[in-house]
Write a protein that holds these residues in place. Sequence first.
Motif, mmCIF file in Angstrom:
data_model
loop_
_atom_site.group_PDB
_atom_site.id
_atom_site.type_symbol
_atom_site.label_atom_id
_atom_site.label_comp_id
_atom_site.label_asym_id
_atom_site.label_seq_id
_atom_site.Cartn_x
_atom_site.Cartn_y
_atom_site.Cartn_z
ATOM 1 N N VAL A 67 12.472 29.381 -15.263
ATOM 2 C CA VAL A 67 12.938 29.743 -13.819
ATOM 3 C C VAL A 67 11.782 29.219 -12.960
ATOM 4 N N SER A 68 10.587 29.654 -12.983
ATOM 5 C CA SER A 68 9.561 29.037 -12.400
ATOM 6 C C SER A 68 9.460 27.594 -12.315
ATOM 7 N N HIS A 69 9.480 26.939 -13.571
ATOM 8 C CA HIS A 69 9.431 25.574 -13.524
ATOM 9 C C HIS A 69 10.494 24.770 -13.042
ATOM 10 N N LEU A 70 11.531 25.294 -13.114
ATOM 11 C CA LEU A 70 12.819 24.632 -12.204
ATOM 12 C C LEU A 70 12.568 24.823 -10.568
ATOM 13 N N GLY A 71 12.165 26.111 -10.318
ATOM 14 C CA GLY A 71 12.162 26.460 -8.904
ATOM 15 C C GLY A 71 11.037 25.878 -8.092
ATOM 16 N N ALA A 72 9.705 25.699 -8.443
ATOM 17 C CA ALA A 72 8.658 25.178 -8.037
ATOM 18 C C ALA A 72 8.737 24.070 -7.568
ATOM 19 N N PRO A 73 9.329 22.818 -8.292
ATOM 20 C CA PRO A 73 9.383 21.574 -7.763
ATOM 21 C C PRO A 73 10.773 21.469 -6.833
ATOM 22 N N LEU A 74 11.613 22.372 -6.871
ATOM 23 C CA LEU A 74 12.610 22.348 -6.048
ATOM 24 C C LEU A 74 12.369 22.795 -4.719
ATOM 25 N N LEU A 75 11.528 24.021 -4.684
ATOM 26 C CA LEU A 75 10.926 24.636 -3.554
ATOM 27 C C LEU A 75 10.251 23.588 -2.839
ATOM 28 N N LEU A 76 9.515 22.642 -3.300
ATOM 29 C CA LEU A 76 8.727 21.941 -2.583
ATOM 30 C C LEU A 76 9.358 20.560 -2.215
ATOM 31 N N TRP A 77 10.406 20.182 -2.933
ATOM 32 C CA TRP A 77 11.282 19.145 -2.113
ATOM 33 C C TRP A 77 11.945 19.678 -1.123
ATOM 34 N N VAL A 78 12.697 20.956 -1.246
ATOM 35 C CA VAL A 78 13.426 21.506 -0.111
ATOM 36 C C VAL A 78 12.639 21.474 1.301
ATOM 37 N N PHE A 79 11.483 22.043 1.021
ATOM 38 C CA PHE A 79 10.447 22.400 1.972
ATOM 39 C C PHE A 79 10.040 21.045 2.778
ATOM 40 N N LEU A 80 9.696 19.996 1.955
ATOM 41 C CA LEU A 80 9.498 18.639 2.494
ATOM 42 C C LEU A 80 10.535 17.923 2.999
ATOM 43 N N THR A 81 11.784 18.157 2.619
ATOM 44 C CA THR A 81 12.936 17.201 3.039
ATOM 45 C C THR A 81 13.566 17.565 4.188
ATOM 46 N N TYR A 82 13.853 19.074 4.263
ATOM 47 C CA TYR A 82 14.521 19.905 5.151
ATOM 48 C C TYR A 82 13.667 20.781 6.129
ATOM 49 N N GLN A 83 12.444 20.978 5.807
ATOM 50 C CA GLN A 83 11.826 21.902 6.678
ATOM 51 C C GLN A 83 12.322 23.118 7.005
ATOM 52 N N PRO A 84 13.026 24.079 6.269
ATOM 53 C CA PRO A 84 13.534 25.158 6.741
ATOM 54 C C PRO A 84 12.567 26.365 7.280
ATOM 55 N N SER A 85 13.085 27.439 7.803
ATOM 56 C CA SER A 85 12.196 28.394 8.014
ATOM 57 C C SER A 85 11.737 29.148 6.976
ATOM 58 N N PRO A 86 10.393 29.597 7.145
ATOM 59 C CA PRO A 86 10.015 30.365 5.777
ATOM 60 C C PRO A 86 10.652 31.802 5.487
ATOM 61 N N VAL A 87 11.353 32.226 6.368
ATOM 62 C CA VAL A 87 12.383 33.364 6.058
ATOM 63 C C VAL A 87 13.413 32.815 5.176
#
Length: 134
Positions: A67-87
């Motif tokens: 789960v962590s190896h799937l989540g970490a790259p996805l988290l980075l991609w979502v943050f860089l692409t969509y820049q959602p709020s931290p919450v």
Amino acid sequence: MMIEKTDQDRPTAQAMRRGAMLRCPACGQGRMFTGYLKVNDTCPECGEALHHQRADDGPAYLTILLVSHLGAPLLLWVFLTYQPSPVSMLIGFSVGAVVLSLLFLPIIKGAMIGAQWARRMHGFGGSDAEPSSS
């Protein structure tokens, strides 16, 4: 005449696939679990003893790793692409991690029990696998 048992008697990949489908590694028909993670003592279809399993903490560790190896790259991609709020990221990825963990845990435990059965570990080999009392 004693016949030596080999790995060909119990194919590991097939047993792990059956276990991952939450089925008996021997027959592939009977349900392996009585509840979410409680393993049947025996297969309801073929009678294969399943109480020998010793999955312990292995499935939990592998689930966290996956789960962590799937989540970490996805988290980075979502943050860089969509820049959602931290919450919103915290809530979304927390719920996602919990849901994925709950989905993967029985699948990984079943596969691990299938591997133990195929490799004749922890008493799955029958009476010849038990140490002699002399």
